[in-house]
Design a protein around this motif. Structure first.
Motif, short mmCIF file in Angstrom:
data_model
loop_
_atom_site.label_atom_id
_atom_site.label_comp_id
_atom_site.label_asym_id
_atom_site.label_seq_id
_atom_site.Cartn_x
_atom_site.Cartn_y
_atom_site.Cartn_z
N VAL A 1 19.20 44.23 104.13
CA VAL A 1 20.22 42.95 103.18
C VAL A 1 19.86 42.32 102.83
CG1 VAL A 1 22.35 41.34 103.60
CG2 VAL A 1 22.31 43.67 104.72
N ASN A 2 19.05 41.19 101.78
CA ASN A 2 17.93 39.92 101.29
C ASN A 2 17.14 39.90 102.28
OD1 ASN A 2 20.49 38.51 100.36
ND2 ASN A 2 21.11 37.44 102.73
N GLY A 3 16.71 41.62 102.23
CA GLY A 3 15.14 41.89 102.00
C GLY A 3 15.11 42.13 103.66
N LYS A 4 16.28 42.16 104.60
CA LYS A 4 15.55 42.91 106.20
C LYS A 4 16.42 43.87 106.07
CE LYS A 4 14.62 37.99 107.51
NZ LYS A 4 16.57 37.26 108.00
N THR A 5 16.28 44.88 106.81
CA THR A 5 16.81 45.67 106.82
C THR A 5 17.42 46.28 108.32
OG1 THR A 5 14.43 47.48 106.90
CG2 THR A 5 16.42 48.80 108.16
N CYS A 6 19.03 46.04 108.26
CA CYS A 6 20.15 45.69 109.21
C CYS A 6 20.90 47.66 109.34
CB CYS A 6 20.59 44.99 108.13
SG CYS A 6 21.00 43.41 107.82
N GLU A 7 21.55 46.99 110.58
CA GLU A 7 22.26 48.41 111.37
C GLU A 7 23.61 48.02 111.64
OE1 GLU A 7 18.66 51.53 112.12
OE2 GLU A 7 19.55 50.36 113.94
N GLY A 8 24.18 48.62 111.68
CA GLY A 8 25.26 48.60 112.03
C GLY A 8 26.15 49.65 112.31
N ARG A 9 27.05 49.70 113.57
CA ARG A 9 28.38 50.60 113.31
C ARG A 9 29.78 50.17 113.07
NH1 ARG A 9 27.26 55.56 115.39
NH2 ARG A 9 29.04 55.95 117.11
N CYS A 10 30.76 51.35 112.02
CA CYS A 10 31.81 50.85 111.53
C CYS A 10 32.46 52.32 111.63
CB CYS A 10 31.82 49.26 110.89
SG CYS A 10 31.49 50.93 109.33
N GLU A 11 33.78 51.99 111.44
CA GLU A 11 34.72 52.57 111.35
C GLU A 11 34.11 52.50 109.72
OE1 GLU A 11 39.19 52.74 112.02
OE2 GLU A 11 38.52 50.59 113.28
N PRO A 12 34.89 53.73 108.71
CA PRO A 12 34.86 54.55 107.97
C PRO A 12 35.40 53.34 107.06
CG PRO A 12 35.45 56.67 108.65
CD PRO A 12 35.53 55.14 109.78
N ASP B 1 25.62 52.11 102.97
CA ASP B 1 23.95 53.14 103.69
C ASP B 1 22.90 53.59 103.13
OD1 ASP B 1 23.26 53.92 105.90
OD2 ASP B 1 23.55 55.88 105.35
N GLY B 2 22.07 52.85 103.16
CA GLY B 2 20.88 52.82 102.80
C GLY B 2 20.71 52.20 101.12
N ALA B 3 21.65 50.55 100.70
CA ALA B 3 21.64 50.02 99.91
C ALA B 3 20.99 48.95 99.98
CB ALA B 3 23.38 49.19 99.53
N ASP B 4 20.25 48.51 98.61
CA ASP B 4 19.49 47.08 98.64
C ASP B 4 21.31 45.85 98.48
OD1 ASP B 4 17.85 45.13 99.56
OD2 ASP B 4 16.92 45.35 97.21
N ILE B 5 21.00 44.84 99.71
CA ILE B 5 21.86 44.48 99.09
C ILE B 5 21.54 42.56 99.27
CG2 ILE B 5 24.48 43.30 100.02
CD1 ILE B 5 24.72 45.76 99.56
N VAL B 6 22.41 41.94 98.73
CA VAL B 6 21.41 40.31 97.89
C VAL B 6 22.73 39.67 98.52
CG1 VAL B 6 20.72 37.95 97.18
CG2 VAL B 6 19.65 40.54 96.99
N THR B 7 22.88 38.70 99.12
CA THR B 7 24.24 38.00 99.35
C THR B 7 23.65 36.40 99.14
OG1 THR B 7 23.89 37.00 101.07
CG2 THR B 7 25.26 39.35 101.58
N VAL B 8 24.62 35.76 98.90
CA VAL B 8 24.68 33.90 98.61
C VAL B 8 22.96 33.75 99.46
CG1 VAL B 8 26.16 33.14 100.33
CG2 VAL B 8 25.07 32.22 98.15
N CYS C 1 36.36 22.86 95.89
CA CYS C 1 36.48 23.45 97.40
C CYS C 1 35.88 23.85 97.95
CB CYS C 1 37.99 24.31 97.72
SG CYS C 1 38.12 25.39 97.92
N GLY C 2 34.81 24.83 97.25
CA GLY C 2 33.71 25.57 97.18
C GLY C 2 33.87 26.82 97.73
N PHE C 3 34.82 27.44 98.10
CA PHE C 3 35.80 28.47 98.95
C PHE C 3 34.62 29.77 97.57
CE2 PHE C 3 37.82 32.30 100.05
CZ PHE C 3 38.04 32.50 100.75
N CYS C 4 35.29 29.47 96.74
CA CYS C 4 34.84 31.30 95.55
C CYS C 4 33.10 30.56 95.07
CB CYS C 4 35.36 30.85 94.41
SG CYS C 4 37.34 31.09 94.26
N THR C 5 32.47 29.51 95.41
CA THR C 5 31.33 28.91 95.05
C THR C 5 29.69 30.08 95.28
OG1 THR C 5 32.36 26.83 95.00
CG2 THR C 5 29.41 27.37 94.21
N PRO C 6 29.97 30.47 96.19
CA PRO C 6 29.39 31.64 96.51
C PRO C 6 28.67 33.15 95.54
CG PRO C 6 29.91 31.13 99.08
CD PRO C 6 30.98 30.66 97.16
N GLY C 7 30.66 33.47 95.54
CA GLY C 7 30.43 34.59 94.38
C GLY C 7 30.41 34.32 92.74
#
Lengths: 167, 285
Positions: free
Chosen positions: A11-22, A71-78, A102-108
């Protein structure tokens, strides 16, 4: 008890890990597990666009995708589009032209604009007219459905692209 | 809202996916691009106990030129179809229609096979499959079979693909050289579901119409070919009178849906107007 899944992604160039429900949506995983709250959750059915992120380089709705699918993807967020402490030219242009309400949608909107600017159609229009102006099809941003961040965003996006030279 | 819990499987081959469908029976649901299923799960309109995710099967994404037919893997993203030079060259009507499917970010994920198998009454891709007289290839416990477009769509979100089968390929005959086409859609906003849409593919020989294909989306419970309207053109040519009569025939033969977007009467009127526009534009090319 639902089996948990491990998710490892960039995510944004950094490797991240997490554990979640499907069933955990990518947007919620980014916000709740990785504390990247710039990706907003609006309509939760893929229409409003507030949750849009770059998924392997292409704009996609993070509210209608499961985190486990990333999983394994490259994500870029705002959070990942600024260049160091300097706003991305698109962000600077949105700011300068007040391309939001209001700016709520602006990231997308920023993410969709970024992806649209890289589309072949945009390149072709630029090539034909010799200018970036008009390169961003208006409907691309009108796809965002919050409604309050009216038309100025289009001018702002164009101005940002001109400065950015699509890079 | 958030989806209900489910067991998640991500097979890497079609064989594995078929085995998972067999093992889990009616509890399982295939996940393609997810641009319709996941919203339904978020709203809990669907709560499948088992999800079989097809996104990790690389063999299902391709666009291949087989001479007189273009074969497209079921998991090919709509965006890949949209930007395919082969599709633009051999199937320009598909290139035109796919730009009307959702939005750029949903086309990044949405797939051609998923949209066809989902069979939303308003979806554009079933309409293209009908207009081109295409077919889908499905695989199941008893092997492969091919289902013609005319045999595929049965009702809203209902196809003749059985629960233990997987749509693996979409086959679209190459449009004849010189064929004209048009996709006419009425929607409230760009990217919205079609209130009504008509696609026409016309092969013209002088003033004669060698072949006409007219198909709908959004009008009835499922996309359909309007054969009687096509025959008006094939028998009477492409003059103003014949086109008007074909459009009237089209409006008379559909069984329009009524919902909060449009009454049945309005959809019937749209059928006539959009058919006339589509045929005129397709014939004028």
């Amino acid at each position: 008890m639902t089996r948990m899944v491990d998710v490892r992604l960039t995510v944004n160039g950094k490797t991240c890990e997490g554990r979640c429900e499907p069933r955990t949506l990518l947007a919620d995983f980014l916000r709740d597990d990785l504390s990247l709250t710039g990706t907003h959750v609006g309509c939760e059915h893929g229409a409003c666009g507030a949750c849009t992120v770059l998924f392997n380089g292409e704009a996609a709705r993070a509210c209608i995708m499961f985190a486990v699918q990333a999983d394994g993807a490259d994500i870029v967020t705002v959070e990942g589009i600024a260049r160091g402490s300097a706003l991305h030219p698109l962000q600077a242009a949105f700011h300068q032209h007040h391309g939001l309400q209001c700016g709520f949608c602006t990231p997308g909107m920023l993410i969709t604009a970024l992806d649209s600017a890289r589309q072949p159609v945009a390149q072709r229009i630029r090539g034909a007219s010799g200018a970036v102006r008009g390169a961003l099809p208006l409907h691309r941003l009108s796809e965002h459905r919050h409604g309050c961040d009216g038309g100025r965003r289009d001018d702002a996006a164009r101005a940002g692209l001109e400065r950015d030279r699509l890079r | 809202m958030k989806p209900a819990s489910f067991d998640y499987h991500a097979p890497t081959t079609v064989d594995e996916a078929l085995a998972l469908l067999e093992a889990n029976g009616p509890d399982s649901r295939l996940l393609a691009g997810g641009q319709s299923l996941v919203p339904m799960m978020n709203f809990r309109l669907a709560a499948p106990p088992v999800i079989v995710d097809l996104n990790r099967i690389p063999d299902l994404a391709y666009i291949e030129d087989h001479g007189d037919v273009v074969c497209i893997g079921a998991m090919t993203r709509q965006r890949a179809v949209e930007s395919s030079a082969l599709v633009a060259d051999k199937l320009p009507v598909l290139s035109a229609a796919i730009k009307l499917v959702g939005h750029l970010p949903t086309r990044s994920r949405g797939t051609i096979g998923g949209s066809i198998a989902h069979a939303d009454p308003a979806a554009e891709l079933p309409m293209v499959l009908q207009a081109l007289d295409g077919a889908v290839v499905v695989r199941g416990p008893n092997g492969r079979r091919t289902i013609a477009a005319s045999e595929l769509f049965q009702d809203a979100m209902t196809t003749s693909i059985t629960a233990d089968e997987i749509l693996v390929e979409v086959r679209l005959p190459v449009m004849p050289a010189g064929a004209g086409y048009a996709v006419e859609e009425f929607a409230r906003r760009h990217g919205d579901f079609a209130v009504a849409a008509v696609t026409a593919v016309i092969l013209r020989e002088g003033n004669r119409c060698a072949s006409a294909r007219i198909a709908t989306a959004g009008i009835s419970s499922h996309s359909e070919r309007l054969r009687a309207a096509e025959q008006v053109l094939e028998q009477h040519g492409l003059g103003d009178g014949a086109i008007a009569r074909a459009a009237e025939t089209a409006a008379g033969m559909v069984e329009p849906l009524a919902d909060r977007h449009a009454s049945a009467g309005y959809r019937r009127q749209l059928t006539q107007v959009l058919t006339e526009r589509a045929v005129r534009r397709a014939a004028g090319r």
